[in-house]
Design a protein around this motif. Structure first.
Motif, PDB file in Angstrom:
ATOM      1  N   LEU A  63       0.860  -1.181   0.000  1.00 18.41           N
ATOM      2  CA  LEU A  63       0.000   0.000   0.000  1.00 18.41           C
ATOM      3  C   LEU A  63       0.890   1.223   0.000  1.00 18.41           C
ATOM      4  O   LEU A  63       1.663   1.435   0.939  1.00 18.41           O
ATOM      5  N   HIS A 107      -7.440   5.141   4.724  1.00 19.83           N
ATOM      6  CA  HIS A 107      -6.246   4.351   4.424  1.00 19.83           C
ATOM      7  C   HIS A 107      -6.222   3.073   5.266  1.00 19.83           C
ATOM      8  O   HIS A 107      -5.897   1.983   4.763  1.00 19.83           O
ATOM      9  N   LEU A 109      -8.793   0.593   4.039  1.00 22.84           N
ATOM     10  CA  LEU A 109      -8.307  -0.054   2.830  1.00 22.84           C
ATOM     11  C   LEU A 109      -7.322  -1.166   3.184  1.00 22.84           C
ATOM     12  O   LEU A 109      -7.383  -2.282   2.635  1.00 22.84           O
ATOM     13  N   ALA A 110      -6.413  -0.872   4.102  1.00 25.26           N
ATOM     14  CA  ALA A 110      -5.430  -1.859   4.523  1.00 25.26           C
ATOM     15  C   ALA A 110      -6.104  -3.069   5.157  1.00 25.26           C
ATOM     16  O   ALA A 110      -5.820  -4.227   4.791  1.00 25.26           O
ATOM     17  N   VAL A 166       3.555  -1.016   3.892  1.00 31.42           N
ATOM     18  CA  VAL A 166       3.029   0.344   3.729  1.00 31.42           C
ATOM     19  C   VAL A 166       4.199   1.235   3.344  1.00 31.42           C
ATOM     20  O   VAL A 166       5.133   1.427   4.127  1.00 31.42           O
ATOM     21  N   LEU A 217      -2.569  -2.741  -3.228  1.00 29.22           N
ATOM     22  CA  LEU A 217      -3.888  -2.239  -2.849  1.00 29.22           C
ATOM     23  C   LEU A 217      -4.074  -0.808  -3.311  1.00 29.22           C
ATOM     24  O   LEU A 217      -3.183   0.035  -3.146  1.00 29.22           O
ATOM     25  N   VAL A 218      -5.239  -0.528  -3.870  1.00 31.02           N
ATOM     26  CA  VAL A 218      -5.528   0.804  -4.389  1.00 31.02           C
ATOM     27  C   VAL A 218      -7.032   1.033  -4.342  1.00 31.02           C
ATOM     28  O   VAL A 218      -7.824   0.088  -4.448  1.00 31.02           O
ATOM     29  N   THR A 236       0.165  10.279  -4.049  1.00 33.30           N
ATOM     30  CA  THR A 236       0.203   8.849  -4.281  1.00 33.30           C
ATOM     31  C   THR A 236       1.037   8.476  -5.500  1.00 33.30           C
ATOM     32  O   THR A 236       0.927   9.108  -6.534  1.00 33.30           O
TER      33      THR A 236
END
Length: 211
Positions: A9, A20, A23-24, A38, A95-96, A209
């Motif tokens: 990530l 965030h 998402l993780a 990360v 991951l996005v 990002t």
């Protein structure tokens, strides 16, 4: 012994927020990840941010500390493909969010990214699936992309910086430890003001990002 599944990530994390972390956690659960790298991008070069990479790294470490399999480090590469090439991982999951994936074809060497990693794309109610499907239709390996749903958390780093600058509360938008550290260091209080960067006396010089 079976190989541990690894996720990645990446982002500027200026600051990291609850979206965030969601998402993780969603990616870890969906893909049964044993590790999540990360990556705090040192200098993405896309947009100006005023917070030095060391401080963004600190905030990310605080944000992801409760996520047991997360390993937070600085990423010296501005582009995802270069970062993945250097990591040399065995078929990781990158991951996005769906909003970022909608711009995937503008990334540096997107097809090479899909050779180096599968993409885990987090969707949520309200996401324009037509944009996501349009990108999938143009990929040589759409099978390398997996969609998964997360709870909607309408929050952005830009919004958080604006709230702090306006003196508005950010409780519930960022992890408590991040909120406390932002207050302790006086981060973002001068965002949007003449000469104001992420912290008093800093000039904006970094991006967001990685792509």
């Amino acid at each position: 012994m079976a190989a541990v599944s690894v996720g990645v990530l990446g982002g500027a994390f200026d600051p990291p927020h609850n979206g965030h972390v969601a998402l993780a956690r969603g990616g870890i659960a969906t893909f049964e990840l044993g590790r999540l790298l990360v990556r705090v991008v040192r200098d993405p070069g896309h947009k100006d941010v005023g917070t030095p990479p060391g401080l963004r790294l600190l905030l990310a470490q605080l944000a992801f500390d409760p996520v047991a399999v997360a390993e937070v480090t600085l990423d010296p590469f501005a582009r995802t493909v270069d970062s993945l090439e250097a990591l040399e991982l065995d078929d990781p999951v990158f991951l996005v969010g769906a909003d970022e994936f909608a711009d995937f074809l503008s990334w540096k060497e997107p097809e090479r990214v899909l050779e180096l990693a599968r993409l885990g794309v987090a969707t949520r109610p309200g996401v324009d699936r037509a944009r996501v499907d349009a990108v999938l239709a143009r990929l040589e390996r759409p099978d390398r992309v997996a969609l998964f749903e997360i709870e909607p958390l309408p929050v952005s780093s830009t919004e958080i910086r604006a709230c702090v600058a306006a003196g508005a509360p950010i409780a519930g938008l960022v992890p408590p430890a991040v909120e406390a550290e932002i207050a302790r260091l006086g981060l973002y209080a001068h965002v949007g003001k003449p000469g104001g960067g992420g912290m008093l006396g800093e000039d904006p010089s970094e991006g967001t990002t990685p792509t």
